[in-house]
Design a protein around this motif. Structure first.
Motif, PDB file in Angstrom:
ATOM      1  N   SER A 142       0.676  -1.207   0.014  1.00  0.00           N
ATOM      2  CA  SER A 142      -0.103  -0.144   0.129  1.00  0.00           C
ATOM      3  C   SER A 142       0.773   1.271  -0.001  1.00  0.00           C
ATOM      4  CB  SER A 142      -0.927   0.067   1.093  1.00  0.00           C
ATOM      5  OG  SER A 142      -0.004   0.141   2.411  1.00  0.00           O
ATOM      6  N   MET A 143       2.302   1.213   0.214  1.00  0.00           N
ATOM      7  CA  MET A 143       2.847   2.278   0.271  1.00  0.00           C
ATOM      8  C   MET A 143       3.506   2.734  -1.213  1.00  0.00           C
ATOM      9  SD  MET A 143       5.107   1.293   3.781  1.00  0.00           S
ATOM     10  CE  MET A 143       6.411   2.890   3.687  1.00  0.00           C
ATOM     11  N   ARG A 144       3.504   4.051  -1.341  1.00  0.00           N
ATOM     12  CA  ARG A 144       3.945   4.304  -2.708  1.00  0.00           C
ATOM     13  C   ARG A 144       5.456   4.537  -2.799  1.00  0.00           C
ATOM     14  NH1 ARG A 144       0.264   9.771  -2.825  1.00  0.00           N
ATOM     15  NH2 ARG A 144       1.481  10.383  -1.070  1.00  0.00           N
ATOM     16  N   PRO A 145       6.080   4.252  -3.944  1.00  0.00           N
ATOM     17  CA  PRO A 145       7.538   3.966  -4.349  1.00  0.00           C
ATOM     18  C   PRO A 145       8.119   5.693  -3.717  1.00  0.00           C
ATOM     19  CG  PRO A 145       6.450   3.576  -6.133  1.00  0.00           C
ATOM     20  CD  PRO A 145       5.324   3.973  -5.215  1.00  0.00           C
ATOM     21  N   LYS A 146       7.533   6.671  -3.907  1.00  0.00           N
ATOM     22  CA  LYS A 146       8.065   8.053  -3.504  1.00  0.00           C
ATOM     23  C   LYS A 146       7.316   8.939  -2.645  1.00  0.00           C
ATOM     24  CE  LYS A 146       9.954  12.147  -5.514  1.00  0.00           C
ATOM     25  NZ  LYS A 146      10.579  12.864  -6.846  1.00  0.00           N
ATOM     26  N   GLU A 147       7.665   9.553  -1.638  1.00  0.00           N
ATOM     27  CA  GLU A 147       6.967  10.368  -0.937  1.00  0.00           C
ATOM     28  C   GLU A 147       7.798  11.550  -0.565  1.00  0.00           C
ATOM     29  OE1 GLU A 147       3.990  10.228   0.182  1.00  0.00           O
ATOM     30  OE2 GLU A 147       3.700   8.056   0.286  1.00  0.00           O
TER      31      GLU A 147
END
Length: 361
Positions: A142-147
């Motif tokens: 569920s985590m995005r590759p970039k924050e």
């Protein structure tokens, strides 16, 4: 949805887990590089002899901010995974303490969950927030590759900020680790560090402080800040610096071979402690740059009193009010030291008016 409360037993397990998986590892157990970019670097820790257990993917910021994000896999003591946030503004209680954590990501509504403030570990500055997750694989998916500008609040107080990218590579390496596959790619932390600065076996540690008067209190750079720097004064650096000095103009870009000579240390406590490790022998210039408080006297004319002798006016006196005010001032000072091969050097990096009373001219 109301966040699930953490039981005392779970807090105890988290505290035990922290000792095994927090970002403060021994020098030879810091993992291998997964990927590196402008924001920082991802490392994978994969303990030997326990396939699928104790896996940790850790992101360390490359900025002047020692914030870290770690994905922690199941271990023999803790069957579930967790997220670990580390930063200089996070409190470090003497024992694990349950808290409410609100995570804000760009373009998404805030997510509130239960977590725990963890005790300090391994001499690291700042503190840790542990957020248990039921299924680490699902959480990573569920985590995005970039924050950009991810923040966290603990009990309503801003304590953490981080920007990262490369989570897709870190997730792939972490999934392989959880499956028991050995990760052989990437360099060790020492190998990766050697590409961006010179390496050795020496250490320079000490305290930095400013003392403005004989009876004044010592004032220290803030804990968790990076207000102490180090320059390796090698012949190569001195030649480059002399060229810059003669040109009387700083270059737009510092060559990588010269940038390797610059280092910063995180202030470890409220007494200005710092530590530089893995240094080659040679001459070094320590530099402190931070703000201190100075009490100044302010005055203001609030009125005037006329003076008479008999019926004759002979003058007037100003009515003056005085008060004291603390103001912030900046100070920068340095010290040259010489480090032998493998030496553990202790130094006092200070600007003291008491010392100048006897020495300075």
């Amino acid at each position: 949805m109301t966040p699930r409360r953490l039981t005392p037993a779970l807090l105890t397990l988290l505290a035990a887990t922290l000792g095994l998986t927090a970002p403060a590892h021994a020098a030879d157990d810091e993992g291998r590089l997964i990927t590196r970019n402008a924001d920082g670097a991802w490392f994978l820790q994969q303990p030997e002899g326990t396939p699928g257990q104790g896996c940790v993917a850790r992101f360390t910021a490359a900025k002047k901010d020692p914030s870290q994000l770690a994905l922690i896999g199941p271990s023999a003591k803790t069957p579930s995974g967790a997220l670990l946030l580390h930063g200089p503004r996070i409190a470090a209680p003497p024992a694990a303490k349950e808290v409410s954590v609100q995570v804000q990501q760009d373009g998404l509504p805030p997510a509130t969950m239960r977590g725990a403030l963890m005790p300090a570990s391994g001499g690291q500055s700042g503190g840790f927030v542990m957020i248990p997750v039921g299924d680490l694989k699902q959480t990573m998916a569920s985590m995005r590759p970039k924050e950009t500008g991810m923040t966290a609040r603990v009990d309503g107080v801003d304590v953490f900020a981080l920007s990262y990218e490369g989570l897709d590579q870190a997730r792939s390496a972490m999934l392989d680790c959880l499956a028991g596959k050995p990760y052989t790619g990437g360099k060790t932390l020492a190998e990766a560090t050697s590409e961006i600065r010179l390496m050795g076996t020496g250490t320079i540690a000490g305290t930095a402080f400013y003392k403005g008067a004989m009876l004044a209190k010592k004032q220290y750079p803030p804990k968790g800040s990076q207000r102490v720097g180090l320059i390796h004064m090698s012949d190569e650096f001195k030649q480059w610096f002399e060229t810059v000095r003669q040109s009387q103009k700083m270059p737009d870009r510092i060559p990588e071979r010269i940038a390797k000579h610059f280092m910063f240390a995180t202030i470890l406590d409220d007494q200005g402690s710092f530590r530089f490790t893995r240094l080659p022998p040679g001459e070094y210039l320590l530099i402190a740059d931070f703000s201190y408080k100075e009490t100044v006297t302010r005055s203001e004319v609030t009125g005037r009193t006329d003076v008479f002798v008999g019926n004759q006016h002979i003058g007037s006196n100003d009515q003056v009010a005085y008060w004291f005010e603390d103001v912030k001032k900046n100070t920068t000072f340095s010290k040259t030291v010489h480090l032998k091969d493998g030496e553990a050097l202790q130094v006092s990096l200070d600007k003291s008016m008491l010392g100048c009373f006897f020495i300075c001219r």
